[in-house]
Scaffold this motif. Structure first.
Motif, mmCIF file in Angstrom:
data_model
loop_
_atom_site.group_PDB
_atom_site.id
_atom_site.type_symbol
_atom_site.label_atom_id
_atom_site.label_comp_id
_atom_site.label_asym_id
_atom_site.label_seq_id
_atom_site.Cartn_x
_atom_site.Cartn_y
_atom_site.Cartn_z
ATOM 1 N N GLN A 65 0.825 -1.202 0.000
ATOM 2 C CA GLN A 65 0.000 0.000 0.000
ATOM 3 C C GLN A 65 0.861 1.254 0.000
ATOM 4 O O GLN A 65 1.899 1.307 0.652
ATOM 5 C CB GLN A 65 -0.896 0.064 1.245
ATOM 6 C CG GLN A 65 -2.064 -0.895 1.252
ATOM 7 C CD GLN A 65 -2.912 -0.684 2.486
ATOM 8 O OE1 GLN A 65 -2.438 -0.197 3.513
ATOM 9 N NE2 GLN A 65 -4.178 -1.041 2.399
ATOM 10 N N LEU A 73 -5.429 5.836 -0.199
ATOM 11 C CA LEU A 73 -4.735 4.570 -0.374
ATOM 12 C C LEU A 73 -4.657 4.201 -1.849
ATOM 13 O O LEU A 73 -5.645 4.299 -2.581
ATOM 14 C CB LEU A 73 -5.455 3.446 0.375
ATOM 15 C CG LEU A 73 -5.643 3.631 1.882
ATOM 16 C CD1 LEU A 73 -6.467 2.490 2.437
ATOM 17 C CD2 LEU A 73 -4.300 3.704 2.587
ATOM 18 N N SER A 75 -2.905 0.902 -4.154
ATOM 19 C CA SER A 75 -2.123 -0.338 -4.126
ATOM 20 C C SER A 75 -0.938 -0.212 -5.072
ATOM 21 O O SER A 75 -0.981 0.539 -6.048
ATOM 22 C CB SER A 75 -2.985 -1.529 -4.531
ATOM 23 O OG SER A 75 -3.292 -1.475 -5.915
ATOM 24 N N TYR A 170 -9.420 4.056 -0.733
ATOM 25 C CA TYR A 170 -8.726 3.884 -2.004
ATOM 26 C C TYR A 170 -9.331 4.798 -3.057
ATOM 27 O O TYR A 170 -10.536 5.070 -3.053
ATOM 28 C CB TYR A 170 -8.838 2.443 -2.496
ATOM 29 C CG TYR A 170 -7.809 1.515 -1.913
ATOM 30 C CD1 TYR A 170 -6.545 1.404 -2.489
ATOM 31 C CD2 TYR A 170 -8.097 0.754 -0.786
ATOM 32 C CE1 TYR A 170 -5.591 0.544 -1.962
ATOM 33 C CE2 TYR A 170 -7.151 -0.115 -0.245
ATOM 34 C CZ TYR A 170 -5.903 -0.209 -0.840
ATOM 35 O OH TYR A 170 -4.958 -1.051 -0.304
#
Length: 257
Positions: A65, A73, A75, A170
């Motif tokens: 992350q 956030l 990935s 995210y």
């Protein structure tokens, strides 16, 4: 989403042990997530984020992350996909937004699943936040709450960290899907209901592609104000008082009917 707090960090101390010198960094470890030592590829991804306007000292790498400004956030896999996509076609040139939005496949009904462990007060805030976004007129954007995680696009769940972030989410993925999760910090369960509502409405804004309005990160959305102190996308929690005209305009521009 952060609360305005101040943190004190003590000086570095040098300790001599068995004729060897060891350097210890002394800070409030409960305020700063554990950071892995970046490798060359991670450094390249951090440089990419810096090129987008993010400050390097506000980028934390934790496992796979990348945590930006405490509550955004991304990935590693999605970040690598963004870099590869821009290498082929160039960056998007377009309140502030990120490079990816939720595609028409998903944006009329973004399905949220609320984890059973989420307390009633936060559940009420989530329901209110969904209603807030659904009440913006003249936009194709829509959200709903579903009872099955398998049929959801975004999971809302509880976490805990003795830190300044209230919740984090995210951003949309490069494949057009909305941000996959919103994590709520149970350290702020005592937050007033009106601030819980602001915080969740804010985080859902991240899941559909909005950045913070009180910072310079991201691309300015044409037709919106360059400053909007009461915007729901302000990075500090406020009492919920409805969307600003800038919030509404930005939503209609990014997700027109």
């Amino acid at each position: 989403m952060r609360k305005k707090t101040h943190f004190c960090v003590s000086p570095l101390a040098l300790l001599a042990i068995v004729a060897s010198l060891f350097l210890f960094s002394c800070s409030k470890s409960n305020d700063v997530p554990a950071v892995e030592q970046p490798d060359a590829k991670v450094e390249a991804l951090i440089s990419y984020l810096e090129g987008k306007g993010f400050e390097k000292n506000k980028i934390v790498v934790k496992g796979d992350q990348f945590i930006i400004d405490s509550d955004i956030l991304i990935s590693r896999a999605d970040l690598e996909a963004r870099v590869a996509e821009e290498a082929k076609s160039g960056p998007s040139d377009e309140h502030r937004r990120g490079p990816y939005l939720v595609s028409n496949t998903y944006n009329t009904n973004i399905r949220l699943y609320i984890d059973p462990a989420v307390p009633a007060a936060w559940r009420t805030a989530i329901q209110g936040a969904v209603a807030n976004w659904n009440n913006i007129t003249n936009t194709r954007l829509g959200m709903s709450i579903v009872t099955s995680s398998a049929n959801s696009d975004c999971r809302v769940f509880m976490g805990f960290e003795s830190a300044s972030w209230i919740a984090r989410a995210y951003l949309p993925a490069s494949n057009g899907r909305p941000g996959v999760s919103v994590e709520i910090n149970s350290n702020y369960n005592s937050l007033p209901a009106t601030q819980k509502l602001f915080a969740i409405t804010h985080e859902l804004g991240h899941t559909i592609g909005f950045y913070h309005t009180n910072q310079t990160t991201g691309t300015l959305i044409p037709g919106t104000p360059t400053t909007d102190a009461n915007s729901v996308m302000n990075s500090f929690v406020l009492n919920w008082n409805g969307f600003t005209s800038g919030d509404v305009t930005a939503t209609r521009i990014l997700y027109p009917q």
